[in-house]
Design a protein around this motif. Structure first.
Motif, PDB file in Angstrom:
ATOM      1  N   MET A   1       0.821  -1.292  -0.180  1.00 32.58           N
ATOM      2  CA  MET A   1       0.000  -0.030  -0.148  1.00 32.58           C
ATOM      3  C   MET A   1       0.865   1.324   0.202  1.00 32.58           C
ATOM      4  SD  MET A   1      -2.840   1.211   2.826  1.00 32.58           S
ATOM      5  CE  MET A   1      -3.954  -0.202   2.309  1.00 32.58           C
ATOM      6  N   ASP A   2       0.665   2.320  -0.639  1.00 28.33           N
ATOM      7  CA  ASP A   2       1.283   3.613  -0.830  1.00 28.33           C
ATOM      8  C   ASP A   2       0.783   4.506   0.203  1.00 28.33           C
ATOM      9  OD1 ASP A   2      -1.026   4.528  -1.618  1.00 28.33           O
ATOM     10  OD2 ASP A   2      -0.503   5.287  -3.524  1.00 28.33           O
ATOM     11  N   LEU A   3       1.787   5.263   0.504  1.00 29.78           N
ATOM     12  CA  LEU A   3       1.500   6.246   2.046  1.00 29.78           C
ATOM     13  C   LEU A   3       0.282   7.140   1.763  1.00 29.78           C
ATOM     14  CD1 LEU A   3       4.958   7.361   2.897  1.00 29.78           C
ATOM     15  CD2 LEU A   3       3.580   6.194   4.288  1.00 29.78           C
ATOM     16  N   LYS A   4       0.051   7.340   0.556  1.00 30.47           N
ATOM     17  CA  LYS A   4      -1.187   8.307   0.349  1.00 30.47           C
ATOM     18  C   LYS A   4      -2.243   7.500   0.528  1.00 30.47           C
ATOM     19  CE  LYS A   4      -3.002  12.026  -1.326  1.00 30.47           C
ATOM     20  NZ  LYS A   4      -3.381  13.197  -0.214  1.00 30.47           N
ATOM     21  N   THR A   5      -2.412   6.416   0.336  1.00 34.66           N
ATOM     22  CA  THR A   5      -3.564   5.639   0.824  1.00 34.66           C
ATOM     23  C   THR A   5      -3.546   5.379   2.088  1.00 34.66           C
ATOM     24  OG1 THR A   5      -3.667   4.465  -1.474  1.00 34.66           O
ATOM     25  CG2 THR A   5      -4.772   3.410   0.193  1.00 34.66           C
ATOM     26  N   ALA A   6      -2.693   5.036   2.834  1.00 33.96           N
ATOM     27  CA  ALA A   6      -2.347   4.631   3.977  1.00 33.96           C
ATOM     28  C   ALA A   6      -2.636   6.101   5.039  1.00 33.96           C
ATOM     29  CB  ALA A   6      -0.967   4.027   4.399  1.00 33.96           C
ATOM     30  N   ASP A   7      -2.230   7.097   4.616  1.00 35.26           N
ATOM     31  CA  ASP A   7      -2.207   8.184   5.386  1.00 35.26           C
ATOM     32  C   ASP A   7      -3.043   9.483   4.418  1.00 35.26           C
ATOM     33  OD1 ASP A   7      -2.298  10.082   7.436  1.00 35.26           O
ATOM     34  OD2 ASP A   7       0.129  10.271   7.352  1.00 35.26           O
ATOM     35  N   PRO A   8      -4.034   9.516   4.200  1.00 37.47           N
ATOM     36  CA  PRO A   8      -4.461  10.404   2.864  1.00 37.47           C
ATOM     37  C   PRO A   8      -4.448  11.912   3.512  1.00 37.47           C
ATOM     38  CG  PRO A   8      -6.309   9.017   4.175  1.00 37.47           C
ATOM     39  CD  PRO A   8      -5.148   8.455   4.515  1.00 37.47           C
ATOM     40  N   LYS A   9      -4.615  12.274   4.697  1.00 41.24           N
ATOM     41  CA  LYS A   9      -4.395  13.456   5.040  1.00 41.24           C
ATOM     42  C   LYS A   9      -3.225  13.952   5.790  1.00 41.24           C
ATOM     43  CE  LYS A   9      -9.304  14.295   6.226  1.00 41.24           C
ATOM     44  NZ  LYS A   9     -10.173  14.929   7.282  1.00 41.24           N
ATOM     45  N   GLY A  10      -2.242  13.164   5.703  1.00 42.34           N
ATOM     46  CA  GLY A  10      -0.870  13.284   6.127  1.00 42.34           C
ATOM     47  C   GLY A  10      -0.733  13.311   7.864  1.00 42.34           C
ATOM     48  N   LEU A  11      -1.721  12.970   8.558  1.00 42.26           N
ATOM     49  CA  LEU A  11      -2.067  12.974   9.885  1.00 42.26           C
ATOM     50  C   LEU A  11      -0.776  12.360  10.650  1.00 42.26           C
ATOM     51  CD1 LEU A  11      -5.917  12.935  10.367  1.00 42.26           C
ATOM     52  CD2 LEU A  11      -4.342  14.917  10.350  1.00 42.26           C
ATOM     53  N   VAL A  12      -0.587  11.177  10.230  1.00 40.77           N
ATOM     54  CA  VAL A  12       0.575  10.477  10.910  1.00 40.77           C
ATOM     55  C   VAL A  12       1.768  11.030  10.661  1.00 40.77           C
ATOM     56  CG1 VAL A  12       1.479   8.357  11.264  1.00 40.77           C
ATOM     57  CG2 VAL A  12      -0.994   8.394  11.110  1.00 40.77           C
TER      58      VAL A  12
END
Length: 94
Positions: A1-12
């Motif tokens: 899974m890519d980071l954009k899907t895993a953290d869509p708003k960049g919160l983490v």
């Protein structure tokens, strides 16, 4: 899974950049993160992606145990409504 899907708003991602962040703040961000995932996203896979990306380079960060705990949480049981839900309980009337 890519980071954009895993953290869509960049919160983490942003939580790892906040200096002096507390465990309580990390738990709050985690809840916001969970609510921001698109329906159908595999939460466990998203957590593994985030752990692989951020936890290894930031040992001791308070978000690390929060992400790990997310992997350990039991799945939410499906609610059974209507007659089937009542009939499956001992002593329930049909």
């Amino acid at each position: 899974m890519d980071l954009k899907t895993a953290d869509p708003k960049g919160l983490v991602r942003e939580s790892y950049r906040i200096e002096g962040i507390t465990g309580g703040e990390c738990r709050s961000i985690f809840l916001d993160w969970a609510l921001s995932l698109r329906p159908g996203t595999d939460t466990s896979e998203a957590l593994r992606t985030l752990i692989a990306e951020y936890a290894a380079v930031a040992p001791g960060h308070p978000m690390n145990p929060v992400l790990e705990a997310g992997l350990l949480a039991p799945p939410t049981p499906a609610r059974r409504g209507g007659r089937m839900g009542r009939a499956s309980r001992p002593g329930a009337r049909s």
